[in-house]
Design a protein around this motif. Sequence first.
Motif, PDB file in Angstrom:
ATOM      1  N   ASN A  11       0.829  -1.206   0.000  1.00 45.92           N
ATOM      2  CA  ASN A  11       0.000   0.000   0.000  1.00 45.92           C
ATOM      3  C   ASN A  11       0.864   1.257   0.000  1.00 45.92           C
ATOM      4  OD1 ASN A  11      -2.469  -1.288  -0.082  1.00 45.92           O
ATOM      5  ND2 ASN A  11      -2.679  -1.367   2.145  1.00 45.92           N
ATOM      6  N   LEU A  12       1.932   1.263   0.777  1.00 40.35           N
ATOM      7  CA  LEU A  12       2.833   2.420   0.791  1.00 40.35           C
ATOM      8  C   LEU A  12       3.482   2.620  -0.575  1.00 40.35           C
ATOM      9  CD1 LEU A  12       4.610   2.090   4.256  1.00 40.35           C
ATOM     10  CD2 LEU A  12       2.962   3.821   3.547  1.00 40.35           C
ATOM     11  N   THR A  13       3.867   1.534  -1.210  1.00 43.94           N
ATOM     12  CA  THR A  13       4.476   1.627  -2.535  1.00 43.94           C
ATOM     13  C   THR A  13       3.481   2.178  -3.545  1.00 43.94           C
ATOM     14  OG1 THR A  13       5.917  -0.235  -2.014  1.00 43.94           O
ATOM     15  CG2 THR A  13       5.654   0.316  -4.334  1.00 43.94           C
ATOM     16  N   ARG A  14       2.239   1.696  -3.492  1.00 44.61           N
ATOM     17  CA  ARG A  14       1.206   2.203  -4.395  1.00 44.61           C
ATOM     18  C   ARG A  14       0.937   3.686  -4.172  1.00 44.61           C
ATOM     19  NH1 ARG A  14      -1.145  -2.641  -4.175  1.00 44.61           N
ATOM     20  NH2 ARG A  14      -2.334  -2.224  -2.309  1.00 44.61           N
ATOM     21  N   GLN A  15       0.876   4.113  -2.916  1.00 43.08           N
ATOM     22  CA  GLN A  15       0.657   5.529  -2.609  1.00 43.08           C
ATOM     23  C   GLN A  15       1.803   6.379  -3.142  1.00 43.08           C
ATOM     24  OE1 GLN A  15       0.156   5.651   1.639  1.00 43.08           O
ATOM     25  NE2 GLN A  15      -2.015   5.164   1.536  1.00 43.08           N
TER      26      GLN A  15
END
Length: 77
Positions: free
Chosen positions: A34-38
């Motif tokens: 999720n952090l990578t996608r954000q």
Amino acid sequence: MPDSNSEALIGLTLTAAGSIFGLYRYYMNSAQANLTRQRERALAASEQTKDFFEDADVRFVMRLLDYGTPHFGRRKR
């Protein structure tokens, strides 16, 4: 030699520990994804904003809206 109840308890304990560890790793990997996608979305939005404001037509319209007084239709004399 351990009896069958203690063997079952040891097996259950190891299975539960393995399941909990697996769920923990799944949660941590999901959070990282999720952090990578954000981060990727933020970079894409930044790039699109940069491209938008570098467009000469956009700069012209923004200057016109901020400082210009365009006349639409007939001019008053």
